[in-house]
Motif scaffolding. Structure first.
Motif, short mmCIF file in Angstrom:
data_model
loop_
_atom_site.label_atom_id
_atom_site.label_comp_id
_atom_site.label_asym_id
_atom_site.label_seq_id
_atom_site.Cartn_x
_atom_site.Cartn_y
_atom_site.Cartn_z
N ALA A 1 96.16 39.52 25.37
CA ALA A 1 96.71 38.87 24.21
C ALA A 1 95.69 38.45 23.26
O ALA A 1 94.56 38.45 23.60
N PRO A 2 96.12 38.79 21.92
CA PRO A 2 95.14 38.88 21.10
C PRO A 2 94.57 37.36 20.82
O PRO A 2 94.89 36.34 21.00
N LEU A 3 93.19 37.41 20.36
CA LEU A 3 92.15 36.36 20.53
C LEU A 3 92.94 35.10 19.60
O LEU A 3 92.83 34.02 19.91
N GLN A 4 93.56 35.70 18.55
CA GLN A 4 94.26 34.58 17.71
C GLN A 4 95.31 33.94 18.25
O GLN A 4 95.74 32.77 18.05
N GLU A 5 96.08 34.60 19.16
CA GLU A 5 97.20 34.05 19.83
C GLU A 5 96.43 32.85 20.76
O GLU A 5 96.96 31.91 21.33
N VAL A 6 95.48 33.49 21.80
CA VAL A 6 94.86 32.64 22.71
C VAL A 6 94.17 31.42 21.75
O VAL A 6 94.44 30.33 22.48
N GLU A 7 93.60 31.48 20.72
CA GLU A 7 93.06 30.22 20.19
C GLU A 7 94.21 29.20 19.73
O GLU A 7 94.03 28.08 19.85
N LYS A 8 95.50 29.80 19.23
CA LYS A 8 96.59 28.91 19.14
C LYS A 8 96.85 28.01 20.42
O LYS A 8 96.99 26.75 20.33
N LEU A 9 96.88 28.87 21.66
CA LEU A 9 96.92 28.06 22.85
C LEU A 9 96.02 27.17 23.09
O LEU A 9 96.38 25.81 23.78
N LEU A 10 94.86 27.44 22.80
CA LEU A 10 93.95 26.22 23.04
C LEU A 10 93.98 25.08 22.08
O LEU A 10 93.39 24.04 22.49
N ARG B 1 78.14 17.74 24.57
CA ARG B 1 76.66 17.46 25.13
C ARG B 1 77.07 17.88 26.71
O ARG B 1 76.01 18.64 27.19
N ARG B 2 77.98 17.97 27.39
CA ARG B 2 78.44 18.67 28.61
C ARG B 2 78.31 20.13 28.51
O ARG B 2 77.95 20.82 29.24
N ILE B 3 78.96 20.69 27.46
CA ILE B 3 78.75 22.14 27.27
C ILE B 3 77.17 22.49 27.10
O ILE B 3 76.82 23.61 27.62
N ALA B 4 76.33 21.63 26.44
CA ALA B 4 74.97 22.10 26.34
C ALA B 4 74.39 22.27 27.76
O ALA B 4 73.59 23.34 27.99
N ILE B 5 74.74 21.31 28.73
CA ILE B 5 73.93 21.44 29.88
C ILE B 5 74.77 22.18 30.72
O ILE B 5 73.82 23.22 31.71
N ASN C 1 85.85 25.83 18.13
CA ASN C 1 87.05 25.12 18.73
C ASN C 1 86.56 23.96 20.00
O ASN C 1 87.32 23.82 20.81
N THR C 2 85.35 23.50 19.84
CA THR C 2 84.93 22.47 20.82
C THR C 2 85.70 21.37 21.05
O THR C 2 85.65 20.69 21.80
N ALA C 3 86.27 20.95 19.73
CA ALA C 3 87.12 19.76 19.79
C ALA C 3 88.31 19.79 20.61
O ALA C 3 88.90 18.82 21.22
N HIS C 4 88.69 21.11 21.07
CA HIS C 4 89.88 21.21 21.95
C HIS C 4 89.32 21.58 23.43
O HIS C 4 90.16 21.66 24.45
N ILE C 5 87.74 21.64 23.69
CA ILE C 5 87.62 21.80 24.84
C ILE C 5 86.98 20.56 25.26
O ILE C 5 85.76 20.08 25.52
N ASN D 1 87.58 18.18 28.21
CA ASN D 1 87.67 17.63 29.50
C ASN D 1 86.39 18.36 30.52
O ASN D 1 86.26 19.55 30.12
N TRP D 2 86.13 17.87 31.40
CA TRP D 2 85.09 18.45 32.15
C TRP D 2 85.42 19.63 32.91
O TRP D 2 84.57 20.49 33.04
N ASP D 3 86.65 19.99 33.27
CA ASP D 3 86.92 20.96 33.85
C ASP D 3 87.16 22.12 32.86
O ASP D 3 86.71 23.41 33.25
N LEU D 4 87.63 21.73 31.75
CA LEU D 4 87.78 22.73 30.69
C LEU D 4 86.24 23.25 30.33
O LEU D 4 86.11 24.50 30.06
N VAL D 5 85.34 22.42 30.04
CA VAL D 5 83.98 22.79 29.84
C VAL D 5 83.37 23.51 31.07
O VAL D 5 82.69 24.66 30.78
N ASP D 6 83.27 23.07 32.24
CA ASP D 6 82.62 23.86 33.45
C ASP D 6 83.38 25.11 33.83
O ASP D 6 82.45 25.90 34.33
#
Length: 234
Positions: free
Chosen positions: A57-66, A145-149, A103-107, A109-114
């Motif tokens: 799927a095109p990245l722009q469509e994936v971004e919409k899903l995010l 902060r969780r993304i950083a570690i 798009n980190t504002a949409h990432i 929860n911990w499982d999304l990050v990990d």
């Protein structure tokens, strides 16, 4: 392969009973870390089976899903991004990384990050300037902060420990349990590969680091040594 098509497919896989359980498990109540999140009720193995059908799927469509209000749709978008990153050429890897960081504002929860940060952010930055991780470690956003570690997990797996330990140092006084767990986990992963490097880091810090962080960090230590750390007798 539009975001609408993917969303429709995922909604057909939902289970209300699983969704209800997930609402509790991911702490979606008022004032909790996942407040307001919504669930379709799809287990992760079921989501992963769909990746092969949609990773082109095109990245722009994936971004919409995010940007979806549904947790599993955001998670699926990230799984697609990981797949696109792993299979992409240099230009596509850069595009996926830039999309992720925008798009980190949409990432959120911990499982999304990990499930994504090590495989996109960590892999992209391992041979590049890492200043953004230090910025994220100081962010007001729990998830940045969780993304950083968690991004440093990729470095650790490649026996590069400096950045992980420097980010851990920045997060030693973090107030959130989800950061305590993540930092402790990464310290344990360092220790799995270089036990003395982890012990050297802990030596001057273990008495003052959050208890949960310490528990995670020393989980694989011999029992007698673990007890000594917990009693402050090392």
């Amino acid at each position: 392969m539009t975001s609408e098509t993917i969303s429709e497919t995922l909604k057909n896989l939902g289970d209300p009973d699983i969704a209800e359980h997930s609402q509790r498990f991911f702490k979606t109540g008022e004032g909790e870390y996942g407040a307001g999140d919504r669930f379709l009720g799809i287990r992760v193995p079921v989501l992963r089976k769909q990746v092969s059908a949609f990773w082109l799927a095109p990245l722009q469509e994936v971004e919409k899903l995010l940007h979806s209000p549904y947790h599993e749709e955001r998670l699926f978008a990230l799984l697609l991004m990981v797949a696109k990153y792993e299979r992409g050429d240099t230009a596509e890897k850069e595009a996926v990384y830039n999309c992720y960081m925008a798009n980190t504002a949409h990432i959120n929860n911990w499982d999304l990050v990990d499930s994504s940060a090590p495989y996109i952010v960590g892999e992209y930055l391992i041979a590049r300037e890492k200043a953004i991780l230090y910025t994220f470690a100081r962010s007001e956003s729990l998830w940045e902060r969780r993304i950083a570690i968690m991004a440093t997990f990729y470095f650790i797996r490649n026996s590069r420990f400096d950045t992980a330990l420097e980010i851990a140092e920045l997060l030693l006084r973090d107030t959130h349990d989800l950061i305590h767990k993540a930092v402790g986990w990464m310290l344990r992963e360092v220790g799995n590969r270089d036990p003395e490097r982890e012990r050297a880091f802990l030596a001057s810090r273990y008495k003052t680091m959050p208890r949960t962080m310490l528990h995670y960090a020393i989980e694989k230590f011999p029992e007698a040594e673990r007890k000594a750390y917990l009693k402050g007798e090392v």
